[in-house]
Motif scaffolding. Structure first.
Motif, mmCIF file in Angstrom:
data_model
loop_
_atom_site.group_PDB
_atom_site.id
_atom_site.type_symbol
_atom_site.label_atom_id
_atom_site.label_comp_id
_atom_site.label_asym_id
_atom_site.label_seq_id
_atom_site.Cartn_x
_atom_site.Cartn_y
_atom_site.Cartn_z
ATOM 1 N N UNK A 181 34.482 32.758 4.191
ATOM 2 C CA UNK A 181 33.787 32.582 5.520
ATOM 3 C C UNK A 181 33.608 30.876 5.459
ATOM 4 N N UNK A 182 33.242 30.441 6.950
ATOM 5 C CA UNK A 182 32.983 29.088 7.252
ATOM 6 C C UNK A 182 31.758 29.247 7.651
ATOM 7 N N UNK A 183 30.917 28.191 6.959
ATOM 8 C CA UNK A 183 29.313 27.797 7.290
ATOM 9 C C UNK A 183 29.272 26.613 8.030
ATOM 10 N N UNK A 184 28.021 26.625 8.509
ATOM 11 C CA UNK A 184 27.626 25.131 9.148
ATOM 12 C C UNK A 184 25.915 25.409 9.055
ATOM 13 N N UNK A 185 25.323 24.437 8.450
ATOM 14 C CA UNK A 185 23.774 24.448 7.988
ATOM 15 C C UNK A 185 23.146 24.299 9.049
ATOM 16 N N UNK A 186 23.590 23.352 10.253
ATOM 17 C CA UNK A 186 22.661 23.257 11.278
ATOM 18 C C UNK A 186 23.632 22.924 12.329
ATOM 19 N N UNK A 187 23.079 22.286 13.508
ATOM 20 C CA UNK A 187 23.705 22.280 15.016
ATOM 21 C C UNK A 187 24.729 20.831 14.545
ATOM 22 N N UNK A 188 24.278 19.640 13.860
ATOM 23 C CA UNK A 188 24.950 18.860 13.614
ATOM 24 C C UNK A 188 26.106 18.789 12.254
ATOM 25 N N UNK A 189 25.806 19.866 11.726
ATOM 26 C CA UNK A 189 26.515 20.066 10.273
ATOM 27 C C UNK A 189 27.904 20.262 10.310
ATOM 28 N N UNK A 190 28.319 19.827 9.376
ATOM 29 C CA UNK A 190 30.082 20.032 9.063
ATOM 30 C C UNK A 190 30.443 21.512 8.668
ATOM 31 N N UNK A 191 31.473 21.744 9.030
ATOM 32 C CA UNK A 191 31.982 23.241 8.761
ATOM 33 C C UNK A 191 32.660 23.048 7.557
#
Length: 275
Positions: A34-44
């Motif tokens: 999977x690809x995750x992003x912690x928050x709106x400005x986060x890195x994938x």
């Protein structure tokens, strides 16, 4: 939003997360990510699926603190949320009855190889697992992998536990000792996977490596995860992540993985200033 249902540190720099993601759990297969992003400005960032439960609607991810994003990830707690979890991505592993299968995992790659160890065993294979870490404190998933292995060999670089040396050394000893293998799977750091491929190549043993290049979108659009396999450009996110290890240009992969080290250093410095 994807809720973190539980979090457990497996060692000082590695944590396991159980995340509520019923749609992903319904479709997940061994070898996918999977690809995750912690928050709106986060890195994938890509993370290999360690486990999943259709009944509970959950997936399990294991992450090593290796940069600013994973440092932030490991600071999250049970009850926190991830903004994005996209998947399952990548082609599933080719699980079938081969005969004797050696599954080789190094570092956090041990957590990634676990679902395939289980799947190969359930498909009727004789499974030989070789796992290794720099030192005993960093060794993870030993008992989980033992449960689905006919033979298990453990190595540590410093000799603090198991056999002193590398996983590729243990594999070489098995082959030179007359062990016949029908398939070898390697998951871990690039130098480890390259060493495994170098061991098996003279014997013509089918060897598969799960590659870990830099990724952004995970759907083949950006091209960041391109790797060279058999002289041709492939995208790890859609053509892989598993490829014939004897055809992979590991030196090029290692060079591409080092490309953003300076940016990562600055990101870590910025994270330190904010904290």
């Amino acid at each position: 939003m994807f809720k973190i249902l539980s979090k457990e540190f497996l060692c000082s720099a590695v944590a396991k997360f159980e995340i509520e993601a019923p749609l992903i759990a319904r479709k997940a297969r061994p070898g996918q990510f999977v690809i995750i992003r912690i928050d709106e400005k986060g890195e994938r960032i890509p993370l290999t699926l360690n486990d999943w439960s259709q009944e509970k609607g959950t997936i399990t991810l294991v992450a090593l603190e290796a940069g600013a994003t994973t440092k932030r990830l490991l600071s999250l707690r049970e009850g926190d949320y991830l903004m994005d979890v996209v998947g399952p991505l990548g082609k599933p592993a080719e699980i079938r009855k081969y005969g004797k299968v050696a599954c080789v995992g190094g570092g956090v790659g041990i957590a990634c190889v676990y679902p395939e160890v289980r799947a190969f065993k359930e498909a009727g294979n004789y499974v030989i697992s070789i796992i290794g870490a720099r030192t005993r404190e960093l060794l993870i998933f030993e008992e989980e992998i033992r449960k689905f292995s006919n033979e298990l060999y453990v190595t540590t670089d410093d000799g603090s536990y198991g056999q002193k040396g590398l996983v590729s050394d243990a594999l070489r000893e098995l082959i030179e000792g007359g062990k016949e293998l029908d398939l070898v799977l390697a998951v871990g750091p690039v130098p480890m996977m390259k060493a495994v491929a170098d061991v098996t190549r003279p014997y013509g043993i089918k060897t598969v490596a799960s590659l870990n290049p830099i990724m952004v979108d995970g759907t083949g659009m950006c091209g960041c995860c391109r790797v060279e396999v058999g002289g041709k450009t492939k995208f790890a996110c859609v053509d892989g992540p598993e490829f014939d290890a004897h055809q992979v240009d590991f030196d090029l992969l290692a060079a591409r993985n080092r490309r953003y080290l300076e940016e990562e250093r600055r990101a870590m410095e910025g994270l330190g200033r904010r904290s």
